[in-house]
Write an enzyme that holds these catalytic residues in place. Structure first.
Site, PDB file in Angstrom:
ATOM      1  N   CYS A 126       0.804  -1.235   0.000  1.00  0.00           N
ATOM      2  CA  CYS A 126       0.000   0.000   0.000  1.00  0.00           C
ATOM      3  C   CYS A 126       0.837   1.285   0.000  1.00  0.00           C
ATOM      4  O   CYS A 126       0.598   2.193   0.800  1.00  0.00           O
ATOM      5  CB  CYS A 126      -0.962   0.025   1.184  1.00  0.00           C
ATOM      6  SG  CYS A 126      -2.272  -1.176   1.030  1.00  0.00           S
ATOM      7  N   TYR A 160      -1.754   4.303   1.597  1.00  0.00           N
ATOM      8  CA  TYR A 160      -2.769   4.646   0.598  1.00  0.00           C
ATOM      9  C   TYR A 160      -2.574   6.072   0.065  1.00  0.00           C
ATOM     10  O   TYR A 160      -3.498   6.662  -0.489  1.00  0.00           O
ATOM     11  CB  TYR A 160      -4.191   4.511   1.139  1.00  0.00           C
ATOM     12  CG  TYR A 160      -4.720   3.089   1.229  1.00  0.00           C
ATOM     13  CD1 TYR A 160      -3.889   1.987   1.024  1.00  0.00           C
ATOM     14  CD2 TYR A 160      -6.048   2.847   1.512  1.00  0.00           C
ATOM     15  CE1 TYR A 160      -4.373   0.707   1.115  1.00  0.00           C
ATOM     16  CE2 TYR A 160      -6.552   1.554   1.608  1.00  0.00           C
ATOM     17  CZ  TYR A 160      -5.707   0.487   1.412  1.00  0.00           C
ATOM     18  OH  TYR A 160      -6.201  -0.780   1.505  1.00  0.00           O
ATOM     19  N   TRP A 178      -4.720   6.056   5.784  1.00  0.00           N
ATOM     20  CA  TRP A 178      -4.984   4.653   6.098  1.00  0.00           C
ATOM     21  C   TRP A 178      -3.980   4.133   7.126  1.00  0.00           C
ATOM     22  O   TRP A 178      -4.280   3.236   7.906  1.00  0.00           O
ATOM     23  CB  TRP A 178      -4.928   3.824   4.821  1.00  0.00           C
ATOM     24  CG  TRP A 178      -5.267   2.376   5.006  1.00  0.00           C
ATOM     25  CD1 TRP A 178      -6.505   1.815   5.145  1.00  0.00           C
ATOM     26  CD2 TRP A 178      -4.338   1.285   5.082  1.00  0.00           C
ATOM     27  NE1 TRP A 178      -6.416   0.450   5.294  1.00  0.00           N
ATOM     28  CE2 TRP A 178      -5.091   0.098   5.254  1.00  0.00           C
ATOM     29  CE3 TRP A 178      -2.945   1.192   5.002  1.00  0.00           C
ATOM     30  CZ2 TRP A 178      -4.493  -1.153   5.350  1.00  0.00           C
ATOM     31  CZ3 TRP A 178      -2.352  -0.055   5.108  1.00  0.00           C
ATOM     32  CH2 TRP A 178      -3.124  -1.208   5.279  1.00  0.00           C
ATOM     33  N   TYR A 376     -10.798  -5.468  -5.967  1.00  0.00           N
ATOM     34  CA  TYR A 376      -9.896  -4.809  -5.035  1.00  0.00           C
ATOM     35  C   TYR A 376      -8.544  -5.521  -5.001  1.00  0.00           C
ATOM     36  O   TYR A 376      -8.474  -6.734  -4.959  1.00  0.00           O
ATOM     37  CB  TYR A 376     -10.527  -4.800  -3.648  1.00  0.00           C
ATOM     38  CG  TYR A 376      -9.823  -3.939  -2.637  1.00  0.00           C
ATOM     39  CD1 TYR A 376      -9.470  -2.629  -2.934  1.00  0.00           C
ATOM     40  CD2 TYR A 376      -9.530  -4.419  -1.374  1.00  0.00           C
ATOM     41  CE1 TYR A 376      -8.839  -1.824  -1.999  1.00  0.00           C
ATOM     42  CE2 TYR A 376      -8.909  -3.627  -0.423  1.00  0.00           C
ATOM     43  CZ  TYR A 376      -8.553  -2.326  -0.746  1.00  0.00           C
ATOM     44  OH  TYR A 376      -7.927  -1.538   0.181  1.00  0.00           O
ATOM     45  N   HIS A 377      -7.463  -4.730  -5.028  1.00  0.00           N
ATOM     46  CA  HIS A 377      -6.089  -5.242  -5.054  1.00  0.00           C
ATOM     47  C   HIS A 377      -5.744  -5.909  -6.383  1.00  0.00           C
ATOM     48  O   HIS A 377      -4.897  -6.811  -6.430  1.00  0.00           O
ATOM     49  CB  HIS A 377      -5.828  -6.205  -3.904  1.00  0.00           C
ATOM     50  CG  HIS A 377      -5.692  -5.529  -2.571  1.00  0.00           C
ATOM     51  ND1 HIS A 377      -5.725  -6.209  -1.373  1.00  0.00           N
ATOM     52  CD2 HIS A 377      -5.528  -4.219  -2.245  1.00  0.00           C
ATOM     53  CE1 HIS A 377      -5.577  -5.363  -0.371  1.00  0.00           C
ATOM     54  NE2 HIS A 377      -5.459  -4.135  -0.877  1.00  0.00           N
ATOM     55  N   HIS A 471      -3.387  -0.415  -6.297  1.00  0.00           N
ATOM     56  CA  HIS A 471      -4.659   0.159  -5.848  1.00  0.00           C
ATOM     57  C   HIS A 471      -5.244   1.098  -6.902  1.00  0.00           C
ATOM     58  O   HIS A 471      -5.709   2.177  -6.614  1.00  0.00           O
ATOM     59  CB  HIS A 471      -4.474   0.869  -4.511  1.00  0.00           C
ATOM     60  CG  HIS A 471      -4.211  -0.073  -3.383  1.00  0.00           C
ATOM     61  ND1 HIS A 471      -2.993  -0.676  -3.197  1.00  0.00           N
ATOM     62  CD2 HIS A 471      -5.010  -0.533  -2.386  1.00  0.00           C
ATOM     63  CE1 HIS A 471      -3.038  -1.468  -2.128  1.00  0.00           C
ATOM     64  NE2 HIS A 471      -4.260  -1.409  -1.624  1.00  0.00           N
TER      65      HIS A 471
END
Length: 529
Positions: A126, A160, A178, A376-377, A471
Site C-alpha cells: 500500500c 494509501y 490509512w 480490489y487489489h 490500488h
C-alpha cells in the site's frame, strides 16, 4: 435431438460463450460441449468473430504471490520484464513484518521467479509508487542491479497515499491516512539527489478530501495526481473538487474547479491520454459499501493555476469500483475489471468485460470478457508489445494466525493474471517495426531519430511513460502523441515537447502506429532533464 455428426467446442470458453451455450441447452461431455455439426460451425464462427472484434485473453499465468502492485522494469532496447509484489505474505497483509514478497516474470520466456525482500526493513504494501527520473522505483529498487535499498523516511507516516514524479525530477506525495494519524497529511517532496523528504506545510490536504461514511482515514486516499509545468501538480480527484498543488518553497494549493458536483469517485480510474487531456471514470462515493459509478469525464488543463475544463462523457456500460485503466499506443483507453458494488475483499458483482474508450468518437465499446474477477487489489499495466497485463485481487488482512483471512483463500484471492490482446492486434494488418534509434537518450525539446522497416509514410508515433500501479493508481503512465518532423524513406525525425512538466523525466515506451492503427513493439527511451 442431436445429430449423429457432432462438433465439439472446448469447455474453457469465455463467460459470455458459456451463457449462450447454456441458453441453447447444449450438453457437455467430458471437457467439451457437444453440439450438432451445423450449430457447431455457426457457434464457432460466432465466437471467433466476437473475439476478433473485441480482443482476446491469453491463458492464466500463475504467480507465487497475489500481484497487488506491478512495475515494468525499464530495459534497453525493449522492456520485457515485470515485477509484482504483495505484502509481508504472499496472500495476506497486516502489521509491520519488515519483509515484502516479490515475483518477476520475463514475458519473452514466460519464466516466473519469486524473492523475499528484507533490505528495506519494511513491508512495502500500500505505498505511493513512482518511477524516478533514473528508472529507480521508490522505495528504492534499482533496475540496473536488481537490488533494494532503504530510502529516507517521509516526514509523515502514510498508507494509501499517491505520489508523482515532478518536472524537476523530485517526487510529490500527499494524503495516506490509512496508516498512522488519520488526518492532516499535507504534501511533502522527495529529493532523490539528497535522499531527503521536505514537508510542504502550504500543500494542505483539506481541499482534496472526499466525504466517506467510515471517516477521515478513507478521505485522503489514492489522489489522482498529474505532474505539470514548473513543479506543479494537478489533482483531478477522487474528490469532487480539483486543485493545483505547488511544490516550491513552503508549498501551496489553489482550487481548479469541480469535476462532478454529484459524486466523489474514490478508487475511480484516471489517465492522461494526450497532452493536458485526462480521462476519468467509475469509482464510488465511499471507499467501501457503496454502489459503483459508471460516470466518465474528460478534464483539460493548460496554464498552471487556471481552472480545468470538464466535459461529462457518455457513461460506461458498466458501473465499476476498483477497476484499472491503461492508455494504449493509439490513444484509446482500456478500462478493465472492477465491481458494480464497492465491497473490498469480495468478488461481489464483478465486471468481466473490459471497455475501450475512443476519444475521437467519445464512445465506449465492450470487449471480450476475462474469466476471473479483478476487483480490489488488482492491477493492469501496458506491456511493450501493446498488450495489457491484468491480474491480482484479494489479499486479506491477517493477524498472524491465519484465521481472519481464511475466507479469502478460495474465494477472492487471485494469485494469477492474464494478457489481454486489444482489437488492434486481432486484425490481419502488419505491425510497423522500429528497427533502430540513433540514440535511446533524449531531453524535453530534443529529437529522436527512428528507422522504420518499410515505408514510414502514414505512420504516427507515441511516447507512453513506463508505468507502476497499485490500488488502481498509476501516476507514472501518460501518453504523448508525436508527429514526425521529417520523413525520408524509412528514416523519421521526432521532436519532443519542450516542457519537462509534459515530458516527465524517466523511461518511456516509443511506439510506432501504422495508418491502420496497429502498434509496433515499443523501444525504450530515456528522457533526461
Amino acid at each position: 435431438m442431436r445429430s449423429s455428426n457432432l462438433s465439439r467446442l472446448p469447455q474453457h470458453l469465455h463467460i459470455r460463450e458459456h451463457q449462450v451455450l447454456r441458453v441453447l441447452g447444449v450438453a457437455r461431455e467430458g471437457g467439451c460441449y457437444v453440439v450438432p455439426n451445423m450449430l457447431g460451425l455457426l457457434l464457432t464462427a460466432f465466437f471467433e468473430n466476437t473475439v476478433a472484434q473485441g480482443g482476446s485473453w491469453g491463458p492464466n499465468i500463475e504467480f507465487p504471490i497475489i500481484p497487488v502492485a506491478a512495475y515494468i522494469i525499464p530495459e534497453l532496447p525493449e522492456s520485457h520484464r515485470m515485477m509484482v509484489y504483495s505484502a509481508y505474505s504472499a496472500n495476506s497483509f497486516g502489521g509491520s513484518r519488515g519483509i515484502t514478497q516479490f515475483a518477476e516474470i520475463d514475458f519473452r520466456t514466460g519464466a516466473v521467479s519469486a524473492r523475499q525482500v528484507s533490505d528495506t526493513q519494511h513491508d512495502m504494501f500500500c505505498p505511493g509508487m513512482s518511477s524516478l527520473a533514473d528508472g529507480r522505483l521508490t522505495s528504492i529498487y534499482n533496475p540496473s542491479t536488481g537490488g533494494f535499498t532503504s530510502g529516507a523516511n517521509m516526514q509523515i507516516s502514510r498508507g494509501y497515499q499517491s505520489s508523482t514524479v515532478l518536472s524537476n525530477g523530485k517526487v510529490f506525495t500527499i494524503g495516506g491516512s490509512w496508516s498512522g494519524v488519520d488526518s492532516n497529511k499535507t504534501g511533502e517532496v522527495y529529493d532523490p539527489s539528497a535522499n531527503a523528504w521536505s514537508l510542504l506545510p502550504g500543500a494542505d490536504v483539506a481541499p482534496m478530501l472526499t466525504s466517506d461514511h467510515e471517516g477521515k482515514f478513507r478521505e485522503d486516499n489514492h489522489a489522482w495526481l498529474f505532474a505539470w509545468r514548473n513543479g506543479s501538480v494537478f489533482q483531478a480527484g477522487p474528490s469532487k473538487a480539483m486543485n493545483w498543488y505547488y511544490t516550491d518553497g513552503q508549498g501551496g494549493v489553489s482550487p481548479a474547479g469541480i469535476r462532478d458536483s454529484a459524486n466523489d469517485a474514490m478508487c475511480g480510474v484516471n489517465v492522461m491520454y494526450d497532452i493536458g487531456k485526462i480521462f476519468s471514470a467509475g469509482g464510488s462515493q465511499y471507499y467501501d459499501e457503496a454502489p459503483g459509478l459508471s460516470v466518465a469525464h474528460l478534464i483539460s488543463i493548460d496554464q498552471v493555476g487556471a481552472p480545468a475544463v470538464v466535459e461529462k462523457l457518455p457513461s460506461m456500460k458498466y458501473a465499476r469500483a476498483f477497476a484499472n485503466v491503461v492508455v494504449l499506443p493509439d490513444g484509446k483507453i482500456l478500462v478493465t475489471g472492477g465491481q458494480g458494488y464497492a465491497k473490498g475483499f469480495t468478488d461481489r458483482d464483478p465486471v468481466f468485460a473490459p471497455e475501450i474508450f475512443d476519444p475521437s468518437t467519445k464512445k465506449f465499446t465492450e470487449l471480450a470478457p476475462d474469466s476471473i474477477p479483478r476487483n480490489y487489489h488488482s492491477v493492469a499495466i501496458l506491456l511493450a508489445d501493446g498488450t495489457v497485463f491484468s491480474g491480482g485481487g484479494g489479499l486479506c488482512w491477517d493477524d498472524g494466525t491465519g484465521a481472519p483471512s481464511a475466507r479469502c483463500r478460495n474465494t477472492v484471492d487471485h494469485p494469477n493474471g492474464a494478457i489481454f490482446t486489444p482489437p488492434y492486434l486481432k486484425t490481419e494488418d502488419v505491425r510497423p517495426v522500429i528497427s533502430g534509434l540513433s540514440s535511446t537518450v533524449t531531453r524535453p525539446g530534443g529529437e529522436l531519430r527512428a528507422t522504420i522497416i518499410g515505408s514510414a509514410e502514414g505512420v504516427t508515433f507515441s511516447l507512453i511513460r513506463i508505468g507502476s500501479v497499485t490500488h488502481n493508481i498509476n501516476s507514472d503512465q501518460r501518453r504523448i502523441p508525436l508527429v514526425p518532423e521529417t520523413i525520408a524513406g524509412t528514416e523519421v525525425v521526432l521532436r519532443l515537447p519542450g516542457d519537462s512538466g509534459v515530458v516527465l523525466p524517466g523511461y518511456w515506451y516509443l511506439f510506432a502506429v501504422s495508418a491502420q492503427g496497429v502498434p509496433s513493439i515499443a523501444k525504450t527511451v530515456m528522457v533526461q532533464l
